[in-house]
Design a protein around this motif. Structure first.
Motif, PDB file in Angstrom:
ATOM      1  N   ILE A 184       0.840  -1.194   0.000  1.00 21.39           N
ATOM      2  CA  ILE A 184       0.000   0.000   0.000  1.00 21.39           C
ATOM      3  C   ILE A 184       0.876   1.246   0.000  1.00 21.39           C
ATOM      4  O   ILE A 184       0.631   2.205  -0.750  1.00 21.39           O
ATOM      5  CB  ILE A 184      -0.960  -0.010   1.211  1.00 21.39           C
ATOM      6  N   THR A 185       1.918   1.248   0.818  1.00 19.61           N
ATOM      7  CA  THR A 185       2.830   2.389   0.903  1.00 19.61           C
ATOM      8  C   THR A 185       3.494   2.651  -0.446  1.00 19.61           C
ATOM      9  O   THR A 185       3.517   3.795  -0.927  1.00 19.61           O
ATOM     10  CB  THR A 185       3.899   2.141   1.989  1.00 19.61           C
ATOM     11  N   ASN A 186       4.027   1.616  -1.055  1.00 24.01           N
ATOM     12  CA  ASN A 186       4.694   1.790  -2.349  1.00 24.01           C
ATOM     13  C   ASN A 186       3.726   2.295  -3.418  1.00 24.01           C
ATOM     14  O   ASN A 186       4.055   3.196  -4.192  1.00 24.01           O
ATOM     15  CB  ASN A 186       5.357   0.488  -2.790  1.00 24.01           C
ATOM     16  N   ASP A 187       2.530   1.730  -3.470  1.00 27.67           N
ATOM     17  CA  ASP A 187       1.535   2.187  -4.439  1.00 27.67           C
ATOM     18  C   ASP A 187       1.114   3.625  -4.165  1.00 27.67           C
ATOM     19  O   ASP A 187       0.904   4.403  -5.100  1.00 27.67           O
ATOM     20  CB  ASP A 187       0.309   1.273  -4.438  1.00 27.67           C
ATOM     21  N   ALA A 188       0.983   3.974  -2.891  1.00 27.10           N
ATOM     22  CA  ALA A 188       0.603   5.344  -2.542  1.00 27.10           C
ATOM     23  C   ALA A 188       1.663   6.330  -3.034  1.00 27.10           C
ATOM     24  O   ALA A 188       1.324   7.393  -3.580  1.00 27.10           O
ATOM     25  CB  ALA A 188       0.403   5.475  -1.034  1.00 27.10           C
ATOM     26  N   PHE A 189       2.930   5.990  -2.864  1.00 28.65           N
ATOM     27  CA  PHE A 189       3.989   6.886  -3.362  1.00 28.65           C
ATOM     28  C   PHE A 189       3.978   6.975  -4.884  1.00 28.65           C
ATOM     29  O   PHE A 189       4.194   8.056  -5.443  1.00 28.65           O
ATOM     30  CB  PHE A 189       5.364   6.451  -2.848  1.00 28.65           C
ATOM     31  N   MET A 190       3.716   5.869  -5.555  1.00 25.72           N
ATOM     32  CA  MET A 190       3.645   5.914  -7.019  1.00 25.72           C
ATOM     33  C   MET A 190       2.504   6.829  -7.468  1.00 25.72           C
ATOM     34  O   MET A 190       2.673   7.638  -8.378  1.00 25.72           O
ATOM     35  CB  MET A 190       3.451   4.501  -7.598  1.00 25.72           C
ATOM     36  N   LYS A 191       1.355   6.722  -6.807  1.00 27.57           N
ATOM     37  CA  LYS A 191       0.229   7.594  -7.127  1.00 27.57           C
ATOM     38  C   LYS A 191       0.568   9.049  -6.822  1.00 27.57           C
ATOM     39  O   LYS A 191       0.192   9.958  -7.564  1.00 27.57           O
ATOM     40  CB  LYS A 191      -1.018   7.168  -6.337  1.00 27.57           C
ATOM     41  N   CYS A 192       1.268   9.233  -5.726  1.00 25.26           N
ATOM     42  CA  CYS A 192       1.677  10.573  -5.325  1.00 25.26           C
ATOM     43  C   CYS A 192       2.559  11.210  -6.398  1.00 25.26           C
ATOM     44  O   CYS A 192       2.327  12.338  -6.829  1.00 25.26           O
ATOM     45  CB  CYS A 192       2.419  10.484  -3.988  1.00 25.26           C
ATOM     46  N   PHE A 193       3.579  10.480  -6.849  1.00 24.66           N
ATOM     47  CA  PHE A 193       4.490  11.019  -7.854  1.00 24.66           C
ATOM     48  C   PHE A 193       3.759  11.293  -9.171  1.00 24.66           C
ATOM     49  O   PHE A 193       4.023  12.292  -9.837  1.00 24.66           O
ATOM     50  CB  PHE A 193       5.677  10.083  -8.079  1.00 24.66           C
ATOM     51  N   ASP A 194       2.834  10.409  -9.548  1.00 30.06           N
ATOM     52  CA  ASP A 194       2.053  10.635 -10.763  1.00 30.06           C
ATOM     53  C   ASP A 194       1.159  11.858 -10.632  1.00 30.06           C
ATOM     54  O   ASP A 194       1.006  12.627 -11.583  1.00 30.06           O
ATOM     55  CB  ASP A 194       1.195   9.408 -11.092  1.00 30.06           C
ATOM     56  N   SER A 195       0.581  12.051  -9.466  1.00 32.35           N
ATOM     57  CA  SER A 195      -0.323  13.181  -9.244  1.00 32.35           C
ATOM     58  C   SER A 195       0.428  14.504  -9.186  1.00 32.35           C
ATOM     59  O   SER A 195      -0.070  15.528  -9.662  1.00 32.35           O
ATOM     60  CB  SER A 195      -1.107  13.011  -7.942  1.00 32.35           C
ATOM     61  N   LEU A 196       1.597  14.498  -8.585  1.00 29.66           N
ATOM     62  CA  LEU A 196       2.356  15.737  -8.420  1.00 29.66           C
ATOM     63  C   LEU A 196       2.671  16.402  -9.754  1.00 29.66           C
ATOM     64  O   LEU A 196       2.583  17.627  -9.877  1.00 29.66           O
ATOM     65  CB  LEU A 196       3.662  15.481  -7.662  1.00 29.66           C
ATOM     66  N   LYS A 197       3.025  15.596 -10.740  1.00 31.06           N
ATOM     67  CA  LYS A 197       3.417  16.208 -12.014  1.00 31.06           C
ATOM     68  C   LYS A 197       2.237  16.873 -12.724  1.00 31.06           C
ATOM     69  O   LYS A 197       2.432  17.708 -13.590  1.00 31.06           O
ATOM     70  CB  LYS A 197       4.109  15.182 -12.912  1.00 31.06           C
ATOM     71  N   LYS A 198       1.011  16.536 -12.329  1.00 35.35           N
ATOM     72  CA  LYS A 198      -0.183  17.127 -12.939  1.00 35.35           C
ATOM     73  C   LYS A 198      -0.683  18.362 -12.183  1.00 35.35           C
ATOM     74  O   LYS A 198      -1.559  19.060 -12.663  1.00 35.35           O
ATOM     75  CB  LYS A 198      -1.311  16.099 -12.985  1.00 35.35           C
ATOM     76  N   MET A 199      -0.147  18.594 -10.991  1.00 38.99           N
ATOM     77  CA  MET A 199      -0.656  19.668 -10.134  1.00 38.99           C
ATOM     78  C   MET A 199      -0.009  21.010 -10.470  1.00 38.99           C
ATOM     79  O   MET A 199       1.178  21.079 -10.743  1.00 38.99           O
ATOM     80  CB  MET A 199      -0.409  19.341  -8.671  1.00 38.99           C
ATOM     81  N   ASN A 200      -0.828  22.042 -10.392  1.00 39.03           N
ATOM     82  CA  ASN A 200      -0.315  23.394 -10.582  1.00 39.03           C
ATOM     83  C   ASN A 200       0.124  24.004  -9.255  1.00 39.03           C
ATOM     84  O   ASN A 200       1.093  24.731  -9.191  1.00 39.03           O
ATOM     85  CB  ASN A 200      -1.375  24.288 -11.228  1.00 39.03           C
ATOM     86  N   GLU A 201      -0.647  23.724  -8.207  1.00 37.68           N
ATOM     87  CA  GLU A 201      -0.330  24.262  -6.884  1.00 37.68           C
ATOM     88  C   GLU A 201       0.110  23.130  -5.970  1.00 37.68           C
ATOM     89  O   GLU A 201      -0.390  22.017  -6.059  1.00 37.68           O
ATOM     90  CB  GLU A 201      -1.557  24.938  -6.278  1.00 37.68           C
TER      91      GLU A 201
END
Length: 182
Positions: A48-65
């Motif tokens: 769960i932790t590893n998947d959460a970080f992968m989702k986090c990194f994918d989401s960050l690149k799409k965020m403006n703020e």
């Protein structure tokens, strides 16, 4: 290296391995702690932790703020844990409330119970009850929100919560008897 959160976020958006690695190391304990509270085993919590970080990194690149990091990481981790439960289809045969099941508002843990004891007792709950208990009591979701996230009915969420609280009371009483007998 001692980067600020904003520098870490900017680096992660650029997919800098060093920034991602430092971000992971900085927040690993926080995310793993959340994952452990939603899983029965350390191996599953690690997934769960590893998947959460992968989702986090994918989401960050799409965020403006930049998000408020800890609440944002918590939300991603909880949602990732929910995804694992959905994949397992643990709720296929969920129960409907019969309308007569009492729903208790609070669980009273004796002051003598250490944090580690409480976590150990929570892990003894059946997975469905543990998940509903965490979402409702720890994360603060309503029964409607729990039901939507887990794809069960609101009454099932209430039943799982009631059963979790009843089981916790029994486990606490048993623990206190064992503790008193030492």
């Amino acid at each position: 290296m001692n980067w600020s959160d904003q520098e870490l976020i900017d680096g992660c958006k650029r997919r800098s391995r060093k920034h991602e690695e430092f971000f992971f190391k900085k927040y690993y304990g926080y995310v793993m702690g959340i994952s452990l509270s939603y899983s029965k085993s350390r191996d599953l919590a690690l997934e769960i932790t590893n998947d959460a970080f992968m989702k986090c990194f994918d989401s960050l690149k799409k965020m403006n703020e930049a998000p408020a990091l800890k609440p944002w990481l918590r939300r991603i981790t909880v949602n990732t844990a929910i995804d694992y439960y959905r994949k397992d289809k643990r709720f296929q045969n969920h129960l409907e409330a019969d309308g007569e099941t009492p729903v208790f508002d609070e669980v009273y843990a004796p002051d003598q119970l250490a944090f580690e004891d409480i976590i150990r007792l929570l892990k003894q709950l059946p997975e469905d009850q543990q998940l509903v208990f965490n979402l409702y009591e720890v994360e603060g979701y309503s029964h409607r929100e729990v039901a939507e996230r887990l794809e069960i009915t609101e009454s099932s969420s209430r039943v799982y919560l009631t059963r979790a609280k009843t089981k916790l009371r029994q486990l606490i009483q048993q623990h206190m008897k064992e503790y008193a007998g030492r």
